[in-house]
Design a protein around this motif. Structure first.
Motif, mmCIF file in Angstrom:
data_model
loop_
_atom_site.group_PDB
_atom_site.id
_atom_site.type_symbol
_atom_site.label_atom_id
_atom_site.label_comp_id
_atom_site.label_asym_id
_atom_site.label_seq_id
_atom_site.Cartn_x
_atom_site.Cartn_y
_atom_site.Cartn_z
ATOM 1 N N LYS A 1 9.151 -0.834 -61.202
ATOM 2 C CA LYS A 1 10.339 -1.292 -60.469
ATOM 3 C C LYS A 1 11.588 -1.088 -61.308
ATOM 4 N N ARG A 2 12.564 -0.393 -60.737
ATOM 5 C CA ARG A 2 13.791 -0.108 -61.487
ATOM 6 C C ARG A 2 14.699 -1.324 -61.475
ATOM 7 N N THR A 3 15.079 -1.770 -62.658
ATOM 8 C CA THR A 3 15.941 -2.943 -62.796
ATOM 9 C C THR A 3 17.232 -2.620 -63.540
ATOM 10 N N SER A 4 17.444 -1.348 -63.837
ATOM 11 C CA SER A 4 18.657 -0.972 -64.565
ATOM 12 C C SER A 4 19.047 0.468 -64.223
ATOM 13 N N TYR A 5 20.251 0.829 -64.601
ATOM 14 C CA TYR A 5 20.784 2.168 -64.382
ATOM 15 C C TYR A 5 19.935 3.185 -65.154
ATOM 16 N N PRO A 6 19.622 4.334 -64.561
ATOM 17 C CA PRO A 6 18.750 5.322 -65.224
ATOM 18 C C PRO A 6 19.376 5.905 -66.490
ATOM 19 N N SER A 7 18.523 6.227 -67.451
ATOM 20 C CA SER A 7 19.000 6.832 -68.696
ATOM 21 C C SER A 7 19.357 8.293 -68.462
ATOM 22 N N ARG A 8 20.213 8.836 -69.311
ATOM 23 C CA ARG A 8 20.735 10.193 -69.128
ATOM 24 C C ARG A 8 19.677 11.282 -69.259
ATOM 25 N N ASP A 9 18.534 10.961 -69.868
ATOM 26 C CA ASP A 9 17.484 11.974 -70.024
ATOM 27 C C ASP A 9 16.493 11.954 -68.856
ATOM 28 N N ASN A 10 16.790 11.167 -67.821
ATOM 29 C CA ASN A 10 15.913 11.102 -66.653
ATOM 30 C C ASN A 10 16.238 12.272 -65.728
ATOM 31 N N PRO A 11 15.335 13.241 -65.608
ATOM 32 C CA PRO A 11 15.646 14.460 -64.852
ATOM 33 C C PRO A 11 15.836 14.227 -63.355
ATOM 34 N N PHE A 12 15.244 13.172 -62.811
ATOM 35 C CA PHE A 12 15.366 12.926 -61.385
ATOM 36 C C PHE A 12 16.786 12.531 -60.991
ATOM 37 N N PHE A 13 17.548 12.039 -61.955
ATOM 38 C CA PHE A 13 18.922 11.628 -61.686
ATOM 39 C C PHE A 13 19.956 12.587 -62.269
ATOM 40 N N PHE A 14 19.618 13.244 -63.382
ATOM 41 C CA PHE A 14 20.636 14.005 -64.091
ATOM 42 C C PHE A 14 20.324 15.488 -64.263
ATOM 43 N N SER A 15 19.322 15.987 -63.546
ATOM 44 C CA SER A 15 19.014 17.416 -63.572
ATOM 45 C C SER A 15 19.128 17.976 -62.156
ATOM 46 N N SER A 16 19.866 19.067 -62.016
ATOM 47 C CA SER A 16 20.035 19.681 -60.699
ATOM 48 C C SER A 16 18.720 20.259 -60.179
ATOM 49 N N LYS A 17 17.730 20.391 -61.045
ATOM 50 C CA LYS A 17 16.416 20.878 -60.631
ATOM 51 C C LYS A 17 15.761 19.899 -59.667
ATOM 52 N N TYR A 18 16.011 18.607 -59.884
ATOM 53 C CA TYR A 18 15.399 17.580 -59.053
ATOM 54 C C TYR A 18 16.390 16.896 -58.114
ATOM 55 N N ASN A 19 17.689 16.922 -58.463
ATOM 56 C CA ASN A 19 18.670 16.177 -57.686
ATOM 57 C C ASN A 19 19.840 17.082 -57.307
ATOM 58 N N PRO A 20 19.990 17.428 -56.033
ATOM 59 C CA PRO A 20 21.030 18.384 -55.617
ATOM 60 C C PRO A 20 22.451 17.832 -55.735
ATOM 61 N N PHE A 21 22.602 16.529 -55.969
ATOM 62 C CA PHE A 21 23.938 15.953 -56.111
ATOM 63 C C PHE A 21 24.529 16.195 -57.497
ATOM 64 N N VAL A 22 23.679 16.540 -58.464
ATOM 65 C CA VAL A 22 24.151 16.766 -59.829
ATOM 66 C C VAL A 22 25.073 17.983 -59.858
ATOM 67 N N GLY A 23 26.268 17.799 -60.422
ATOM 68 C CA GLY A 23 27.226 18.895 -60.514
ATOM 69 C C GLY A 23 28.105 19.063 -59.293
ATOM 70 N N THR A 24 27.929 18.225 -58.272
ATOM 71 C CA THR A 24 28.764 18.274 -57.078
ATOM 72 C C THR A 24 29.794 17.149 -57.147
ATOM 73 N N PRO A 25 30.775 17.148 -56.252
ATOM 74 C CA PRO A 25 31.762 16.059 -56.259
ATOM 75 C C PRO A 25 31.155 14.679 -56.026
ATOM 76 N N ASN A 26 29.911 14.636 -55.507
ATOM 77 C CA ASN A 26 29.274 13.350 -55.237
ATOM 78 C C ASN A 26 28.152 13.016 -56.213
ATOM 79 N N GLY A 27 28.184 13.632 -57.375
ATOM 80 C CA GLY A 27 27.162 13.336 -58.366
ATOM 81 C C GLY A 27 27.659 13.674 -59.751
ATOM 82 N N PRO A 28 26.875 13.337 -60.785
ATOM 83 C CA PRO A 28 27.297 13.631 -62.149
ATOM 84 C C PRO A 28 27.383 15.145 -62.375
ATOM 85 N N PRO A 29 28.286 15.619 -63.240
ATOM 86 C CA PRO A 29 29.170 14.814 -64.091
ATOM 87 C C PRO A 29 30.462 14.364 -63.428
#
Length: 399
Positions: free
Chosen positions: A67-95
């Motif tokens: 169960k997630r109880t905190s903001y994901p760490s920067r090395d989590n690919p599901f949140f911060f890699s465009s390979k898994y998350n299409p929002f990464v690098g867009t105006p609606n996602g990091p960076p």
């Protein structure tokens, strides 16, 4: 005296006449807004009736494993890699942003699933539920599902992920917001229809039916005779420690003669299977053959997606207490424990731990890679289990 009465009449008229004109203004100018409000309120109440109506699936209480109880760490690919998350690098996602409900919900859904959820919407939050066709949907909460709301009178909406379902039907969601809170947990009650304020429930987008959630069953910390039987059988059916890999490699090698004969008895229809499975070069086939041949659990299935639910529900198996992706210490294992894990790539693996006469290690096979063999060494096993791409980890013990 008459003058005083005249002043009183003037005072009364000065109050009544403006009041009449104000009332007329309210009815004619603001009346439309009032009717619109009543219409919205009626829609909200109707949506609650629909949710609480007959024919809904039974709500299953539980907590998402990890169960997630905190903001994901920067090395989590599901949140911060465009390979898994299409929002990464867009105006609606990091960076560009460091938080957003759609980016977060997509990443968390993928994190639970263990792979990129192809077909999950990438538009505004209020469009996710009506546009999603790749995953099943409904109005009953389920663990790991994305809950979707539209806003009253405001565009965009909101999406979050169901982390916990309480026995009374209330749910706990993990959230992130557009230029708002980076992360928060929120409880929504079943009584409210999981909505309130400007939030109007659209429904839930469900995870595929995969064994990614908290295992059920009693935990156990002791070992027994059945675990010893499983480990000993696995060692007898596998290539022994020190055997050259060329003998148990899928390319050029083979299974032991003892395994082949046992395999034929335990799974007589395996010739219909494809690739390495029909010859025994598959982790689930090896473990299944071992367990069945001990006589302890003759209904042990093949296939990771069948084996894990089987041990979760069977009274013959107990989950090893405290052993998971957050605590991977080999010291918690006992002879004959069966380990399952899933990688972020979506691949899975199962193996058997052994501890015999002070010697530790694992007995395993690999799909189209290796036949059953003994891989000695506690350190080697610990290194294998510590791999960063393992995000789900279970161990079960014969009771």
């Amino acid at each position: 005296m008459n003058l005083a009465k005249k002043h009183i009449k003037i005072l009364i008229l000065s109050i009544i006449i403006p009041s009449i004109f104000f009332a007329i203004f309210i009815l004619t100018v603001i009346g439309g807004t009032y009717e619109e409000y009543i219409g919205v309120l009626s829609t909200y109440e109707n949506s609650q009736e629909e949710f609480l109506g007959e024919g809904e699936d039974e709500i299953q209480a539980g907590i998402v494993k990890g169960k997630r109880t905190s903001y994901p760490s920067r090395d989590n690919p599901f949140f911060f890699s465009s390979k898994y998350n299409p929002f990464v690098g867009t105006p609606n996602g990091p960076p560009a942003l460091t938080h957003n409900c759609t980016w977060y919900a997509y990443g968390r859904f993928a994190e639970i699933l263990g792979r990129k959820p192809v077909g999950l919407p990438v538009g505004n939050a209020d469009q996710w539920y009506p546009s999603c066709t790749a995953f099943k949907k409904g109005r009953t909460p389920k663990l790991g599902a994305i809950i979707c709301w539209r806003y009253i009178g405001v565009s965009y909406g909101h999406v979050a992920v169901v982390e916990e379902i309480k026995p009374n039907g209330d749910i706990v969601t993990s959230n992130s917001g557009y230029r708002g809170g980076k992360f928060w947990l929120q409880t929504w009650t079943k009584k409210s229809g999981y909505q309130g304020g400007i939030y109007v429930l659209q429904g839930f987008i469900y995870q595929p039916k995969e064994p990614d959630f908290t295992p059920s069953g009693t935990e156990i910390s002791s070992s027994g005779v059945n675990g010893n039987k499983i480990a000993n059988t696995a060692i007898n059916l596998a290539w022994p420690a020190g055997t050259p890999k060329s003998k148990y490699s899928y390319k050029g090698g083979s299974a032991t003669s003892m395994f082949k004969s046992t395999f034929n008895k335990m799974y007589p229809n395996h010739t219909r299977w494809g690739a390495g499975s029909k010859t025994g070069a598959s982790c689930d086939v090896f473990v299944g053959t071992v367990v069945r041949s001990t006589g302890y659990d003759t209904k042990y299935p093949r296939g990771f997606q069948e084996q894990l639910p089987h041990v979760q529900k069977s009274s013959k198996w107990k989950r090893v207490k405290g052993f998971d992706e957050n605590n991977r210490s080999v010291s918690m294992l006992k002879n004959g424990d069966v380990i399952f894990y899933k990688r972020t790539t979506g691949s899975v693996h199962t193996l058997i731990y052994y501890n015999k006469n002070g010697s530790e290690g694992r007995i395993e096979a690999g799909y189209r890679l290796t036949y059953g063999h003994v891989a000695p060494g506690r350190a080697s096993l610990q290194k294998k289990l510590n791999a960063r791409n393992i995000y789900k980890l279970y161990a079960y013990r014969a009771d």
